[in-house]
Design a protein around this motif. Structure first.
Motif, mmCIF file in Angstrom:
data_model
loop_
_atom_site.group_PDB
_atom_site.id
_atom_site.type_symbol
_atom_site.label_atom_id
_atom_site.label_comp_id
_atom_site.label_asym_id
_atom_site.label_seq_id
_atom_site.Cartn_x
_atom_site.Cartn_y
_atom_site.Cartn_z
ATOM 1 N N ASP A 275 -0.009 26.444 -15.763
ATOM 2 C CA ASP A 275 0.666 27.590 -15.702
ATOM 3 C C ASP A 275 1.161 27.940 -14.165
ATOM 4 O O ASP A 275 1.980 28.871 -13.880
ATOM 5 C CB ASP A 275 -0.356 28.845 -15.983
ATOM 6 N N ASP A 276 0.443 27.252 -13.285
ATOM 7 C CA ASP A 276 0.814 27.349 -11.813
ATOM 8 C C ASP A 276 2.220 26.390 -11.787
ATOM 9 O O ASP A 276 2.206 25.617 -12.192
ATOM 10 C CB ASP A 276 -0.177 26.926 -10.932
ATOM 11 N N PRO A 277 2.799 26.685 -10.578
ATOM 12 C CA PRO A 277 4.013 25.659 -10.207
ATOM 13 C C PRO A 277 3.029 24.544 -9.668
ATOM 14 O O PRO A 277 2.422 24.470 -8.804
ATOM 15 C CB PRO A 277 4.701 26.397 -9.043
ATOM 16 N N VAL A 278 3.802 23.489 -10.147
ATOM 17 C CA VAL A 278 3.224 21.897 -9.624
ATOM 18 C C VAL A 278 4.383 21.325 -8.842
ATOM 19 O O VAL A 278 5.680 21.165 -9.238
ATOM 20 C CB VAL A 278 3.191 20.932 -10.923
ATOM 21 N N ILE A 279 4.139 20.750 -7.903
ATOM 22 C CA ILE A 279 4.777 19.738 -6.969
ATOM 23 C C ILE A 279 4.422 18.556 -7.413
ATOM 24 O O ILE A 279 3.395 17.838 -6.665
ATOM 25 C CB ILE A 279 4.698 20.058 -5.346
ATOM 26 N N PHE A 280 5.270 17.686 -7.880
ATOM 27 C CA PHE A 280 4.741 16.423 -8.437
ATOM 28 C C PHE A 280 5.448 15.289 -7.812
ATOM 29 O O PHE A 280 6.786 15.147 -7.607
ATOM 30 C CB PHE A 280 5.515 16.191 -9.949
ATOM 31 N N CYS A 281 4.783 14.557 -6.845
ATOM 32 C CA CYS A 281 5.204 13.636 -5.577
ATOM 33 C C CYS A 281 5.147 12.546 -6.203
ATOM 34 O O CYS A 281 4.146 11.568 -6.258
ATOM 35 C CB CYS A 281 4.425 13.999 -4.306
ATOM 36 N N GLU A 282 6.331 11.815 -6.799
ATOM 37 C CA GLU A 282 6.254 10.554 -7.177
ATOM 38 C C GLU A 282 6.981 9.574 -6.427
ATOM 39 O O GLU A 282 7.983 10.203 -5.747
ATOM 40 C CB GLU A 282 7.137 10.533 -8.861
ATOM 41 N N SER B 232 9.455 10.527 -3.727
ATOM 42 C CA SER B 232 8.764 10.789 -2.161
ATOM 43 C C SER B 232 8.623 9.475 -1.572
ATOM 44 O O SER B 232 8.714 8.590 -2.436
ATOM 45 C CB SER B 232 7.503 11.592 -2.332
ATOM 46 N N GLY B 233 8.259 9.684 -0.307
ATOM 47 C CA GLY B 233 8.080 8.293 0.479
ATOM 48 C C GLY B 233 9.381 7.358 0.615
ATOM 49 O O GLY B 233 10.521 7.760 0.350
ATOM 50 N N SER C 1 13.472 9.589 2.817
ATOM 51 C CA SER C 1 12.141 8.848 2.862
ATOM 52 C C SER C 1 10.727 9.605 3.124
ATOM 53 O O SER C 1 9.764 9.090 3.362
ATOM 54 C CB SER C 1 12.322 7.696 3.991
ATOM 55 N N GLN C 2 11.030 10.649 3.231
ATOM 56 C CA GLN C 2 10.004 11.521 3.717
ATOM 57 C C GLN C 2 8.781 12.050 2.783
ATOM 58 O O GLN C 2 9.265 12.182 1.642
ATOM 59 C CB GLN C 2 10.321 13.216 4.484
ATOM 60 N N SER C 3 7.821 12.237 3.024
ATOM 61 C CA SER C 3 6.487 12.486 2.249
ATOM 62 C C SER C 3 5.823 13.983 2.563
ATOM 63 O O SER C 3 5.569 14.299 3.818
ATOM 64 C CB SER C 3 5.310 11.572 2.618
ATOM 65 N N MET C 4 6.482 14.645 1.524
ATOM 66 C CA MET C 4 6.348 16.359 1.717
ATOM 67 C C MET C 4 5.052 16.942 1.140
ATOM 68 O O MET C 4 5.011 17.998 1.450
ATOM 69 C CB MET C 4 7.516 17.101 1.218
ATOM 70 N N VAL D 52 -5.938 7.295 5.041
ATOM 71 C CA VAL D 52 -4.635 6.787 5.131
ATOM 72 C C VAL D 52 -3.518 7.440 4.302
ATOM 73 O O VAL D 52 -3.677 7.630 3.056
ATOM 74 C CB VAL D 52 -4.654 5.044 4.365
ATOM 75 N N SER D 53 -2.476 7.523 4.833
ATOM 76 C CA SER D 53 -1.238 8.373 4.058
ATOM 77 C C SER D 53 0.093 7.820 5.030
ATOM 78 O O SER D 53 0.291 7.316 6.146
ATOM 79 C CB SER D 53 -1.354 9.904 4.385
ATOM 80 N N GLU D 54 1.136 7.908 4.150
ATOM 81 C CA GLU D 54 2.544 7.606 4.432
ATOM 82 C C GLU D 54 3.025 8.672 5.462
ATOM 83 O O GLU D 54 4.270 8.724 5.832
ATOM 84 C CB GLU D 54 3.400 7.187 3.409
#
Length: 320
Positions: free
Chosen positions: A160-167, A114-115, A125-128, A254-256
């Motif tokens: 056990d739940d779906p994980v969105i891992f934003c690295e 991400s980012g 380049s997007q942050s989802m 603050v966020s990107e």
């Protein structure tokens, strides 16, 4: 020294070695090692469990969901977070709702590089994270340190739940630590990275480090800035945020990501609805510009929040 990217690779290595149900699936992640080399060497070490996927994010996530239903624990790699929109239907309409509809768990991990980075441009380049946090059923992780990149990815595989891992890919080789952690912070729990008394900055991922640099700058003026790293944006640790605002009376998020809606908007909404009386000034937010992410490195550095921009926003807030 261990890089952020090394930590992610080590976590997948450990997960593969620990649990035979784990496998990796994504474009060019086998012998090539992935676009960023996050899976380098793992295909040789774990034959048949690090598999190249077709050029279809929709198919990649769909196959992972099917495997999860049958008891596997897939880790999916998207080459870039932006491309995950091609698998959006599978993620939000199938993975996120599966347990609600059927009481069958969907333990998949979708890794999103991400980012932004210099020269990345609008398609890479997007942050989802704010987009996926909108949907019930998904856990959304945004690690901002080497230690969290490692421990949170290991935890993600066990959920056990779906994980969105934003690295954050800008951190891959820019961020280093001396060792990997032996103890971890619980998922869904924010961390106070720096204690302060004058103003709270709530942030996550790469913006943690820009915020810390801004806090260093304001310390020279006698201000003590408290920095809170959310670590996960869903679930969101509202209690830690409110406790920090109770100490400081002021809040900057603050966020990107883009400014419309998103994580910062949610944090401010919760603080104003649950802790309005704690505030001594209107809460503020600082996000990327409301335009596509530019290619040129100079434009990119002006598009996203920087330490200088955060320091300026903090000074304005402290004068309110």
């Amino acid at each position: 020294m261990i890089t952020y990217l090394d930590a992610i690779r080590s976590a997948m290595d450990e997960a593969l070695g620990r649990d035979p149900r784990v496998f990796l699936y994504g474009q060019d992640i086998g012998s090539f090692g992935g676009a960023f080399k996050a899976t380098k060497g793992l295909a040789k070490k774990y034959p048949g469990r690090v598999m190249d996927a077709p050029l279809s994010e929709d198919a990649i996530v769909g196959i992972a969901i099917g495997a999860a239903i049958e008891g596997m624990r897939p880790i999916v790699e998207m080459q870039f977070a932006d491309f995950s929109t091609c698998g959006f239907n599978q993620i939000v309409n199938h993975a996120a709702t599966l347990f609600y509809r059927t009481e069958v768990s969907c333990p998949i991990v979708v890794r999103l590089p991400s980012g932004g980075s210099p020269g990345g441009g609008p398609f890479h380049s997007q942050s989802m994270e704010g987009l996926y946090a909108q949907y019930p059923g998904l856990v959304v992780m945004t690690p901002g340190t080497v230690e969290d990149a490692y421990s949170m990815l290991l935890d993600a595989v066990t959920i056990d739940d779906p994980v969105i891992f934003c690295e954050h890919k800008f951190l891959y080789n820019h961020l280093r630590a001396e060792e990997l952690p032996k103890e971890t912070t619980p998922i869904g729990k924010a961390r106070i990275v720096r204690h302060g008394r004058d103003v709270t900055v709530v942030t996550y991922s790469a913006m943690v480090h820009e915020s810390l640099a801004a806090a260093d700058e304001l310390r020279e003026d006698g201000y003590q800035v408290e920095v809170v790293d959310l670590r996960t944006v869903k679930p969101l640790d509202t209690d830690t945020v409110l406790a920090s605002v109770a100490r400081t009376g002021r809040l900057l998020c603050v966020s990107e990501s883009f400014p419309w809606g998103g994580v910062s908007a949610e944090v401010i909404a919760r603080v104003t609805s649950e802790g309005f009386g704690l505030l001594d000034a209107p809460p503020q937010r600082l996000s990327a510009k409301d335009t596509p992410v530019p290619y040129h490195p100079n434009l990119w550095s002006s598009h996203r929040p920087t330490a200088n921009a955060i320091a300026s926003a903090l000074r304005r807030l402290l004068e309110m």
